[in-house]
Design a protein around this motif. Structure first.
Motif, PDB file in Angstrom:
ATOM      1  N   SER A  76     -24.598  23.043 -54.769  1.00  0.00           N
ATOM      2  CA  SER A  76     -23.260  23.106 -55.364  1.00  0.00           C
ATOM      3  C   SER A  76     -23.346  23.825 -56.697  1.00  0.00           C
ATOM      4  N   ARG A  77     -22.180  24.212 -57.197  1.00  0.00           N
ATOM      5  CA  ARG A  77     -22.154  24.939 -58.465  1.00  0.00           C
ATOM      6  C   ARG A  77     -20.988  24.457 -59.305  1.00  0.00           C
ATOM      7  N   ASP A  78     -21.180  24.445 -60.610  1.00  0.00           N
ATOM      8  CA  ASP A  78     -20.127  24.122 -61.561  1.00  0.00           C
ATOM      9  C   ASP A  78     -19.958  25.355 -62.438  1.00  0.00           C
ATOM     10  N   ASN A  79     -18.930  26.130 -62.170  1.00  0.00           N
ATOM     11  CA  ASN A  79     -18.755  27.375 -62.913  1.00  0.00           C
ATOM     12  C   ASN A  79     -18.353  27.132 -64.365  1.00  0.00           C
ATOM     13  N   ALA A  80     -17.709  26.012 -64.633  1.00  0.00           N
ATOM     14  CA  ALA A  80     -17.331  25.700 -66.014  1.00  0.00           C
ATOM     15  C   ALA A  80     -18.569  25.431 -66.867  1.00  0.00           C
ATOM     16  N   LYS A  81     -19.623  24.930 -66.227  1.00  0.00           N
ATOM     17  CA  LYS A  81     -20.848  24.606 -66.960  1.00  0.00           C
ATOM     18  C   LYS A  81     -21.963  25.614 -66.720  1.00  0.00           C
ATOM     19  N   ASN A  82     -21.677  26.642 -65.924  1.00  0.00           N
ATOM     20  CA  ASN A  82     -22.719  27.624 -65.574  1.00  0.00           C
ATOM     21  C   ASN A  82     -23.971  26.943 -65.038  1.00  0.00           C
ATOM     22  N   THR A  83     -23.767  25.976 -64.177  1.00  0.00           N
ATOM     23  CA  THR A  83     -24.879  25.174 -63.682  1.00  0.00           C
ATOM     24  C   THR A  83     -24.871  25.104 -62.163  1.00  0.00           C
ATOM     25  N   LEU A  84     -26.053  25.209 -61.609  1.00  0.00           N
ATOM     26  CA  LEU A  84     -26.279  25.104 -60.169  1.00  0.00           C
ATOM     27  C   LEU A  84     -27.014  23.802 -59.894  1.00  0.00           C
ATOM     28  N   TYR A  85     -26.704  23.190 -58.763  1.00  0.00           N
ATOM     29  CA  TYR A  85     -27.339  21.921 -58.402  1.00  0.00           C
ATOM     30  C   TYR A  85     -27.932  21.993 -56.999  1.00  0.00           C
ATOM     31  N   LEU A  86     -28.909  21.152 -56.771  1.00  0.00           N
ATOM     32  CA  LEU A  86     -29.430  20.924 -55.426  1.00  0.00           C
ATOM     33  C   LEU A  86     -29.678  19.430 -55.274  1.00  0.00           C
ATOM     34  N   GLN A  87     -28.837  18.784 -54.505  1.00  0.00           N
ATOM     35  CA  GLN A  87     -29.019  17.367 -54.193  1.00  0.00           C
ATOM     36  C   GLN A  87     -29.936  17.272 -52.985  1.00  0.00           C
ATOM     37  N   MET A  88     -31.046  16.589 -53.157  1.00  0.00           N
ATOM     38  CA  MET A  88     -32.035  16.475 -52.087  1.00  0.00           C
ATOM     39  C   MET A  88     -32.176  15.019 -51.689  1.00  0.00           C
ATOM     40  N   ASN A  89     -31.817  14.716 -50.459  1.00  0.00           N
ATOM     41  CA  ASN A  89     -31.906  13.361 -49.921  1.00  0.00           C
ATOM     42  C   ASN A  89     -32.917  13.328 -48.780  1.00  0.00           C
ATOM     43  N   SER A  90     -33.329  12.123 -48.435  1.00  0.00           N
ATOM     44  CA  SER A  90     -34.273  11.923 -47.327  1.00  0.00           C
ATOM     45  C   SER A  90     -35.470  12.862 -47.449  1.00  0.00           C
ATOM     46  N   LEU A  91     -36.042  12.885 -48.616  1.00  0.00           N
ATOM     47  CA  LEU A  91     -37.138  13.810 -48.883  1.00  0.00           C
ATOM     48  C   LEU A  91     -38.354  13.497 -48.031  1.00  0.00           C
ATOM     49  N   LYS A  92     -39.063  14.557 -47.662  1.00  0.00           N
ATOM     50  CA  LYS A  92     -40.251  14.445 -46.824  1.00  0.00           C
ATOM     51  C   LYS A  92     -41.446  15.048 -47.572  1.00  0.00           C
ATOM     52  N   VAL A 130     -33.887  21.974 -44.038  1.00  0.00           N
ATOM     53  CA  VAL A 130     -33.238  21.089 -45.008  1.00  0.00           C
ATOM     54  C   VAL A 130     -31.790  20.768 -44.647  1.00  0.00           C
ATOM     55  N   LYS A 131     -31.279  21.357 -43.588  1.00  0.00           N
ATOM     56  CA  LYS A 131     -29.887  21.104 -43.193  1.00  0.00           C
ATOM     57  C   LYS A 131     -29.664  19.618 -42.962  1.00  0.00           C
ATOM     58  N   LEU A 138     -33.734  13.376 -55.059  1.00  0.00           N
ATOM     59  CA  LEU A 138     -33.790  14.026 -56.359  1.00  0.00           C
ATOM     60  C   LEU A 138     -32.623  14.984 -56.463  1.00  0.00           C
ATOM     61  N   ARG A 139     -32.205  15.241 -57.691  1.00  0.00           N
ATOM     62  CA  ARG A 139     -31.160  16.230 -57.936  1.00  0.00           C
ATOM     63  C   ARG A 139     -31.686  17.265 -58.922  1.00  0.00           C
ATOM     64  N   LEU A 140     -31.790  18.480 -58.462  1.00  0.00           N
ATOM     65  CA  LEU A 140     -32.215  19.575 -59.323  1.00  0.00           C
ATOM     66  C   LEU A 140     -31.012  20.226 -59.966  1.00  0.00           C
ATOM     67  N   SER A 141     -31.205  20.695 -61.190  1.00  0.00           N
ATOM     68  CA  SER A 141     -30.170  21.441 -61.902  1.00  0.00           C
ATOM     69  C   SER A 141     -30.747  22.760 -62.388  1.00  0.00           C
ATOM     70  N   CYS A 142     -29.877  23.733 -62.540  1.00  0.00           N
ATOM     71  CA  CYS A 142     -30.284  25.039 -63.063  1.00  0.00           C
ATOM     72  C   CYS A 142     -29.191  25.508 -64.020  1.00  0.00           C
ATOM     73  N   ALA A 143     -29.537  25.610 -65.281  1.00  0.00           N
ATOM     74  CA  ALA A 143     -28.603  26.088 -66.295  1.00  0.00           C
ATOM     75  C   ALA A 143     -28.762  27.594 -66.451  1.00  0.00           C
ATOM     76  N   ALA A 144     -27.665  28.314 -66.301  1.00  0.00           N
ATOM     77  CA  ALA A 144     -27.699  29.771 -66.342  1.00  0.00           C
ATOM     78  C   ALA A 144     -27.020  30.298 -67.608  1.00  0.00           C
ATOM     79  N   SER A 145     -27.591  31.348 -68.161  1.00  0.00           N
ATOM     80  CA  SER A 145     -26.978  32.018 -69.297  1.00  0.00           C
ATOM     81  C   SER A 145     -27.276  33.514 -69.211  1.00  0.00           C
TER      82      SER A 145
END
Length: 126
Positions: free
Chosen positions: A70-86, A63-64, A18-25
């Motif tokens: 990761s972060r995209d400063n141009a979009k004010n967005t934070l991400y969390l890519q989650m693989n091999s979920l348990k 989770v290591k 899953l990939r989580l996103s967080c939009a900041a303002s």
């Protein structure tokens, strides 16, 4: 007024992604430290991953190698890519921001977060 809005949660089978996103303002995003935290039923909230203003990152041992922040400063967005979920990754996931004077530094510091989102649920079935 600071707003952090998470999205991307859902239900997935073990081993999935899953990939989580967080939009900041309302916050000076590029200068902020950002983090992902989670809380499972009956457990305390725990830090999952952090990223500071110069993109240094830190991860919880559990989770290591599986999660990537990761972060995209141009979009004010934070991400969390989650693989091999348990199944033990099942929790409400929260985005958080930390503002300090100047640029926030510290890629493994889970303390002092000032602002929080409402969370997005992640459920992993076995």
């Amino acid at each position: 007024q600071v707003q952090l809005v998470e999205s991307g949660g859902g239900s997935v089978q073990a081993g999935g992604s899953l990939r989580l996103s967080c939009a900041a303002s309302g916050v000076d995003y590029s200068k902020s430290c950002m983090g992902w935290f989670r809380q499972a039923p009956g457990k305390e909230r725990e830090g999952v991953a952090t990223i500071d203003s110069v993109r240094r990152t830190g991860y919880a041992d559990s989770v290591k190698g599986r999660f990537t922040i990761s972060r995209d400063n141009a979009k004010n967005t934070l991400y969390l890519q989650m693989n091999s979920l348990k199944p033990e990754d099942t929790a409400m996931y929260y985005c958080a921001a930390k503002r300090t004077n100047g640029y926030c530094l510290g890629g493994s510091d889970y303390t002092g977060y000032n602002y929080w989102g409402r969370g997005t649920q992640v459920t992993v079935s076995s």
